[in-house]
Design a protein around this motif. Structure first.
Motif, short mmCIF file in Angstrom:
data_model
loop_
_atom_site.label_atom_id
_atom_site.label_comp_id
_atom_site.label_asym_id
_atom_site.label_seq_id
_atom_site.Cartn_x
_atom_site.Cartn_y
_atom_site.Cartn_z
N CYS A 103 73.63 97.10 -28.85
CA CYS A 103 72.65 97.01 -29.91
C CYS A 103 71.26 97.26 -29.32
O CYS A 103 70.91 96.67 -28.30
CB CYS A 103 72.75 95.61 -30.49
N LEU A 104 70.51 98.16 -29.94
CA LEU A 104 69.17 98.48 -29.43
C LEU A 104 68.15 98.17 -30.51
O LEU A 104 68.31 98.58 -31.66
CB LEU A 104 69.11 99.96 -29.04
N VAL A 105 67.11 97.40 -30.14
CA VAL A 105 66.04 97.07 -31.08
C VAL A 105 64.76 97.68 -30.53
O VAL A 105 64.41 97.45 -29.37
CB VAL A 105 65.87 95.54 -31.22
N ALA A 106 64.08 98.48 -31.36
CA ALA A 106 62.85 99.13 -30.88
C ALA A 106 61.78 99.08 -31.96
O ALA A 106 62.01 99.53 -33.08
CB ALA A 106 63.13 100.58 -30.50
N SER A 107 60.63 98.53 -31.61
CA SER A 107 59.52 98.53 -32.57
C SER A 107 58.92 99.93 -32.67
O SER A 107 58.18 100.22 -33.60
CB SER A 107 58.45 97.51 -32.16
N ASN A 108 59.24 100.79 -31.70
CA ASN A 108 58.71 102.15 -31.73
C ASN A 108 59.63 103.03 -30.88
O ASN A 108 59.91 102.70 -29.74
CB ASN A 108 57.29 102.16 -31.15
N PHE A 109 60.07 104.17 -31.45
CA PHE A 109 61.02 105.03 -30.75
C PHE A 109 60.35 106.14 -29.94
O PHE A 109 61.05 106.97 -29.37
CB PHE A 109 61.99 105.67 -31.75
#
Ligand SMILES: NC(=O)c1ccc[n+]([C@@H]2O[C@H](COP(=O)([O-])OP(=O)(O)OC[C@H]3O[C@@H](n4cnc5c(N)ncnc54)[C@H](OP(=O)(O)O)[C@@H]3O)[C@@H](O)[C@H]2O)c1
Length: 241
Positions: A103-109
């Motif tokens: 699972c990857l969480v990113a506020s900005n890609f």
């Protein structure tokens, strides 16, 4: 690396959802849409070839979506979350899912923001205590969360780097760093970190010119995560920064 074939998209009707669909069409990747209103409903029957779930929705949707995914039988698809402004409860749901899948969480890609964050960490660690730090973020009027998730990440980067390097006893306490949020017209996203000290000022600025930069980053993350073991990942892992 396994091929990205079929993406389950959460938040398909939104600004980012539309952008992801355009990019998928250009790349010949099929998209399955996940219904989010009046409540989250996974596609039924479940498409056997879903490589990854990409989410660009809102905080209240994610907990429901994760619960529905966990109700299914394994294998559990990897999850890429781009939604910002996540509550503690939502992060707990995501952490539960990381026991089953990557699972990857990113506020900005964007790659530019990953580099900006690395530069900010370096600057905050190396500049002396006398330097003050402030963050300015500008986004379009429809953005729900304030401050932006990226500004919050930059703030955490400054705090962590200062604490590690100077400890809590510095002249500029990490708590004194502020985020200034502006909501204007259709601005896609700007983040500026200002570090000002005796006789000099350092400004680090990132401007996203269009949303496709985030969609490209989300696909890059989705491709990368397909080969990963269960766990929680971030864009720094993808870019190797
Ligand atoms: N990580 C990144 O790089 C990045 C980049 C840009 C944006 N974002 C974040 O991605 C998220 C989406 O941004 P956006 O600009 O695409 O937003 P948006 O245009 O408002 O789209 C949000 C989507 O979520 C659905 N949704 C929203 N609230 C809902 C609710 N209460 N119940 C059910 N469905 C709901 C919407 O459905 P309806 O159409 O039915 O309302 C829509 O499909 C935001 O958190 C934004 O900050 C992240």
């Amino acid at each position: 690396m396994p091929k990205l074939e079929n993406i389950l998209l959460v938040g398909a009707s939104g600004r980012m959802g539309n952008c992801v669909q355009t990019l998928a069409q250009e790349r010949g990747i099929s998209i399955q849409k996940c219904t989010t209103r009046p409540c989250v409903q996974l596609p039924s029957p479940w498409p056997s070839d879903v490589s990854v779930v990409i989410d660009f929705s809102c905080d209240s949707v994610i907990g429901q979506m994760v619960a529905k995914l966990l109700e299914r039988r394994p294998p559990f698809p990897p999850l890429v979350v781009g939604t910002t402004g996540l509550s503690n409860d939502t992060m707990e749901s995501i952490k539960l899912y990381t026991q089953r899948a990557a699972c990857l969480v990113a506020s900005n890609f964007s790659l530019g923001i990953a580099i900006l964050r690395a530069c900010v960490r370096l600057a905050a660690a190396k500049l002396p205590d006398a330097f003050e730090a402030e963050i300015i973020e500008i986004h379009h009027r429809h953005k729900r969360d304030i401050p932006s998730g990226t500004a919050q990440s930059l703030l955490n980067d400054i705090r962590d780097a200062q604490m590690l390097s100077h400890g809590a006893s510095g002249e500029t306490t990490p708590e004194s760093v502020k985020i200034h949020s502006l909501r204007m017209a259709s601005v896609v996203g700007e983040h500026q970190v200002i570090l000002a000290g005796p006789g000099e000022q350092l400004r680090l600025v990132h401007q996203a010119e269009n949303r496709s930069v985030f969609a490209h980053g989300a696909f890059h993350a989705a491709q990368w995560i397909c080969g990963q073991n269960p766990g929680l990942y971030h864009m720094e892992d993808v870019f190797g920064i």
